[in-house]
Design a protein around this motif. Structure first.
Motif, PDB file in Angstrom:
ATOM      1  N   ALA A  30      -4.087  -0.544  12.847  1.00  0.00           N
ATOM      2  CA  ALA A  30      -2.967  -1.382  12.383  1.00  0.00           C
ATOM      3  C   ALA A  30      -2.800  -1.252  10.866  1.00  0.00           C
ATOM      4  N   TYR A  31      -3.918  -1.253  10.140  1.00  0.00           N
ATOM      5  CA  TYR A  31      -3.854  -1.137   8.678  1.00  0.00           C
ATOM      6  C   TYR A  31      -3.334   0.235   8.266  1.00  0.00           C
ATOM      7  N   ILE A  32      -3.819   1.293   8.932  1.00  0.00           N
ATOM      8  CA  ILE A  32      -3.340   2.644   8.622  1.00  0.00           C
ATOM      9  C   ILE A  32      -1.841   2.743   8.887  1.00  0.00           C
ATOM     10  N   SER A  33      -1.396   2.178   9.996  1.00  0.00           N
ATOM     11  CA  SER A  33       0.029   2.192  10.327  1.00  0.00           C
ATOM     12  C   SER A  33       0.845   1.465   9.254  1.00  0.00           C
ATOM     13  N   GLY A  41       0.225  -2.269   0.088  1.00  0.00           N
ATOM     14  CA  GLY A  41       0.078  -1.637  -1.219  1.00  0.00           C
ATOM     15  C   GLY A  41      -0.987  -0.546  -1.162  1.00  0.00           C
ATOM     16  N   ILE A  42      -1.318  -0.013  -2.318  1.00  0.00           N
ATOM     17  CA  ILE A  42      -2.343   1.028  -2.412  1.00  0.00           C
ATOM     18  C   ILE A  42      -3.681   0.432  -1.993  1.00  0.00           C
ATOM     19  N   PRO A  43      -4.411   1.091  -1.110  1.00  0.00           N
ATOM     20  CA  PRO A  43      -5.699   0.545  -0.668  1.00  0.00           C
ATOM     21  C   PRO A  43      -6.750   0.614  -1.776  1.00  0.00           C
ATOM     22  N   SER A  44      -7.808  -0.159  -1.596  1.00  0.00           N
ATOM     23  CA  SER A  44      -8.906  -0.188  -2.560  1.00  0.00           C
ATOM     24  C   SER A  44      -9.653   1.149  -2.530  1.00  0.00           C
ATOM     25  N   PRO A  45     -10.408   1.438  -3.596  1.00  0.00           N
ATOM     26  CA  PRO A  45     -11.224   2.664  -3.588  1.00  0.00           C
ATOM     27  C   PRO A  45     -12.189   2.728  -2.397  1.00  0.00           C
ATOM     28  N   ASP A  46     -12.706   1.593  -1.942  1.00  0.00           N
ATOM     29  CA  ASP A  46     -13.608   1.591  -0.775  1.00  0.00           C
ATOM     30  C   ASP A  46     -12.888   2.084   0.479  1.00  0.00           C
ATOM     31  N   VAL A  47     -11.662   1.604   0.672  1.00  0.00           N
ATOM     32  CA  VAL A  47     -10.877   2.041   1.835  1.00  0.00           C
ATOM     33  C   VAL A  47     -10.522   3.523   1.690  1.00  0.00           C
ATOM     34  N   LEU A  48     -10.195   3.946   0.474  1.00  0.00           N
ATOM     35  CA  LEU A  48      -9.887   5.367   0.249  1.00  0.00           C
ATOM     36  C   LEU A  48     -11.089   6.249   0.574  1.00  0.00           C
ATOM     37  N   MET A  49     -12.294   5.764   0.269  1.00  0.00           N
ATOM     38  CA  MET A  49     -13.507   6.524   0.595  1.00  0.00           C
ATOM     39  C   MET A  49     -13.612   6.709   2.110  1.00  0.00           C
ATOM     40  N   TYR A  59     -12.491  12.695  -1.713  1.00  0.00           N
ATOM     41  CA  TYR A  59     -12.235  11.340  -2.193  1.00  0.00           C
ATOM     42  C   TYR A  59     -11.378  11.388  -3.458  1.00  0.00           C
ATOM     43  N   SER A  60     -11.689  12.338  -4.341  1.00  0.00           N
ATOM     44  CA  SER A  60     -10.949  12.419  -5.602  1.00  0.00           C
ATOM     45  C   SER A  60      -9.466  12.719  -5.363  1.00  0.00           C
ATOM     46  N   GLU A  61      -9.166  13.492  -4.329  1.00  0.00           N
ATOM     47  CA  GLU A  61      -7.758  13.783  -4.027  1.00  0.00           C
ATOM     48  C   GLU A  61      -7.014  12.511  -3.626  1.00  0.00           C
ATOM     49  N   LEU A  62      -7.641  11.696  -2.771  1.00  0.00           N
ATOM     50  CA  LEU A  62      -6.999  10.437  -2.383  1.00  0.00           C
ATOM     51  C   LEU A  62      -6.907   9.473  -3.566  1.00  0.00           C
ATOM     52  N   MET A  63      -7.936   9.449  -4.395  1.00  0.00           N
ATOM     53  CA  MET A  63      -7.902   8.584  -5.588  1.00  0.00           C
ATOM     54  C   MET A  63      -6.762   9.024  -6.508  1.00  0.00           C
ATOM     55  N   ASP A  64      -6.547  10.324  -6.598  1.00  0.00           N
ATOM     56  CA  ASP A  64      -5.472  10.862  -7.438  1.00  0.00           C
ATOM     57  C   ASP A  64      -4.100  10.465  -6.898  1.00  0.00           C
ATOM     58  N   ILE A  65      -3.857  10.707  -5.614  1.00  0.00           N
ATOM     59  CA  ILE A  65      -2.526  10.392  -5.081  1.00  0.00           C
ATOM     60  C   ILE A  65      -2.280   8.885  -5.023  1.00  0.00           C
ATOM     61  N   ALA A  66      -3.362   8.091  -4.993  1.00  0.00           N
ATOM     62  CA  ALA A  66      -3.210   6.638  -5.002  1.00  0.00           C
ATOM     63  C   ALA A  66      -2.947   6.118  -6.411  1.00  0.00           C
ATOM     64  N   GLY A  67      -3.125   6.993  -7.421  1.00  0.00           N
ATOM     65  CA  GLY A  67      -2.835   6.601  -8.789  1.00  0.00           C
ATOM     66  C   GLY A  67      -4.005   5.979  -9.531  1.00  0.00           C
ATOM     67  N   TYR A  68      -5.215   6.076  -8.977  1.00  0.00           N
ATOM     68  CA  TYR A  68      -6.379   5.501  -9.640  1.00  0.00           C
ATOM     69  C   TYR A  68      -6.892   6.372 -10.783  1.00  0.00           C
ATOM     70  N   LEU A  69      -6.629   7.658 -10.733  1.00  0.00           N
ATOM     71  CA  LEU A  69      -7.139   8.563 -11.758  1.00  0.00           C
ATOM     72  C   LEU A  69      -6.076   8.788 -12.823  1.00  0.00           C
ATOM     73  N   GLU A  70      -6.513   8.849 -14.063  1.00  0.00           N
ATOM     74  CA  GLU A  70      -5.589   9.169 -15.146  1.00  0.00           C
ATOM     75  C   GLU A  70      -5.228  10.634 -15.033  1.00  0.00           C
TER      76      GLU A  70
END
Length: 133
Positions: A30-33, A41-49, A59-70
């Protein structure tokens, strides 16, 4: 392109349904949907992991597309964690030349890889132990 579009594209490119990704990641279907429909909104880093493990992506790719990385961090090369091929073979539905592999097929592939790499290790050991004249 927004995070939810990229997440959906990544999942589909891997050939997973939402349910399969949920089973593989431990994140509810349900959450993924809701994520993929842009209703969250953008999921937490834990969910991205968890999602990165479920998608078998870095993980770094998802962190990047989620906007967490500069942007300076996003441009760096990140080492991805190696995938355990034996586990990957056992835990995924696989296809080769349009044929879905049965559990027996996957066992044979695993056996062939075991022999291949055993031979490789033996030949490298023998060249290391040869006395030099």
């Amino acid at each position: 392109m927004y995070f939810y579009d990229k997440l959906r594209d990544m999942r589909k490119m891997k050939g997973f349904t939402i349910r399969e990704l949920a089973d593989r990641s431990g994140v509810s279907a349900a959450y993924i949907s809701q994520l993929e429909n842009g209703n969250r909104g953008i999921p937490s880093p834990d969910v991205l992991m968890k999602l990165s493990e479920g998608l078998n992506t870095s993980y770094s790719e998802l962190m990047d597309i989620a906007g967490y990385l500069e942007s300076s961090q996003a441009n760096q090369q990140f080492e991805s964690n190696p995938v355990n091929l034996r586990r990957f073979l056992r835990e995924n539905e696989l296809m080769f030349d349009g044929i879905i592999l049965t559990p027996e097929d996957k066992e044979w592939v695993e056996r062939m890889l075991t022999v291949l790499f055993w031979k490789e290790r033996q030949s490298s050991k023998s060249t290391e132990s040869e006395p030099s004249s």
